[in-house]
Design a protein around this motif. Sequence first.
Motif, PDB file in Angstrom:
ATOM      1  N   ALA A 118       0.915  -1.132  -0.079  1.00 40.72           N
ATOM      2  CA  ALA A 118      -0.153   0.057  -0.061  1.00 40.72           C
ATOM      3  C   ALA A 118       1.019   1.116   0.150  1.00 40.72           C
ATOM      4  O   ALA A 118       2.058   1.150   0.566  1.00 40.72           O
ATOM      5  N   GLN A 151      -1.428   4.367  -7.996  1.00 37.67           N
ATOM      6  CA  GLN A 151      -2.734   3.705  -7.914  1.00 37.67           C
ATOM      7  C   GLN A 151      -2.784   3.049  -9.698  1.00 37.67           C
ATOM      8  O   GLN A 151      -3.232   1.793  -9.420  1.00 37.67           O
ATOM      9  N   ARG A 192      -2.508  -0.644  -4.030  1.00 40.29           N
ATOM     10  CA  ARG A 192      -3.687  -0.051  -3.464  1.00 40.29           C
ATOM     11  C   ARG A 192      -2.948   1.391  -2.829  1.00 40.29           C
ATOM     12  O   ARG A 192      -2.087   1.515  -1.984  1.00 40.29           O
ATOM     13  N   THR A 193      -3.737   2.728  -3.327  1.00 37.18           N
ATOM     14  CA  THR A 193      -3.311   3.855  -2.831  1.00 37.18           C
ATOM     15  C   THR A 193      -4.359   4.557  -2.135  1.00 37.18           C
ATOM     16  O   THR A 193      -5.620   4.684  -2.584  1.00 37.18           O
ATOM     17  N   VAL A 194      -3.970   5.373  -1.092  1.00 36.98           N
ATOM     18  CA  VAL A 194      -4.804   6.201  -0.395  1.00 36.98           C
ATOM     19  C   VAL A 194      -4.214   7.652  -0.330  1.00 36.98           C
ATOM     20  O   VAL A 194      -2.878   7.810   0.157  1.00 36.98           O
ATOM     21  N   THR A 230      -5.560   3.085   7.713  1.00 39.09           N
ATOM     22  CA  THR A 230      -5.279   3.062   6.348  1.00 39.09           C
ATOM     23  C   THR A 230      -4.325   1.972   5.608  1.00 39.09           C
ATOM     24  O   THR A 230      -4.824   1.276   4.733  1.00 39.09           O
ATOM     25  N   GLN A 283      -9.111   2.835   0.319  1.00 30.92           N
ATOM     26  CA  GLN A 283      -8.695   3.110  -1.030  1.00 30.92           C
ATOM     27  C   GLN A 283      -9.081   4.106  -1.537  1.00 30.92           C
ATOM     28  O   GLN A 283     -10.279   4.593  -1.183  1.00 30.92           O
TER      29      GLN A 283
END
Length: 309
Positions: A112, A158, A163-165, A217, A224
């Motif tokens: 992530a 992403q 998985r990108t927050v 997160t 996400q």
Amino acid sequence: MKPSLRKVLISGGRGLIGMRLSEMLIDAGYEVAHLSRQTSHGHYCSFRWDPATGQIDEAAIRYADFIVNLAGASVSEGKWTEERKQDIMASRVGGTNLLARELREKEHHVKAFISASAIGVYGDADDRLLTEDTPPAPADDFLADVSTQWERAAQQVQELGIRTVITRIGIVLSDEGGALPTIARPVKLGAGVVLGSGRQYMSWVHIDDACRLIIQTMEDAEWQGTYNVVAPNPVTNKEFTATLADVLHRPLVLPKVPEFGLKLVMGEMSEIVLASQRVSAQKIMAQGFQFEYPQLRGALESFYQKEEE
């Protein structure tokens, strides 16, 4: 989460959020490393990088199970000369582009990518309630433009399927740095003052809640996309200053500092304190995040109660 997934690489690890986040991660049993332009980096393992020249230690990305991208030159130190504005922009976008390049081109096991942004993306929005679906302000607003370009750079990650927050962080409250000590200093001297009209909204978050949210997160694959990192109870500048004065047992005796006066002293940078942003925390609460400090008074007392006893 599997016990083996415990290595967190942080850019901006020496900043206000980065230092507190590092402490909390270590306490939770993680290994932490920082990306740094310097060889020696205190208590933490560090990997060299230089976003300005596009250089990074090849071992950095291979080390990480998670990357938390916080790096960026301070927006509140020094006047916004053209050179300073370029540094503010390049330190965020350049660093994020460099991490995206490494993740695209190198072998890694990153699960992530958590990347900072700021509620400045919304611009000066008066008393409108701002959600993650609110469009960014136009590019002629410098802070909005910085945040928009920072987020675009993170979206490259992403697109790689990682998985990108993206965390749009509000005014972070800490007694170690950031806005709060600057606001509190005149209040402690009995010279607390409301800035501008006093009606502009301040969407704040306690530093520990911001760090706890970043960790959540990271750990929970359900997170996400883009999230506002603010407490659920934004206040006006007048309310903020009055609550702080009350917590510190100090009077508010001086008149408001007029907007034109702030612009005269601070120039373009005055938009940091004059812009009104009433930002919603509904999305993160709906996803299960619980605040330790949902109310401003409790947040301020966590820093100043012992001091006043």
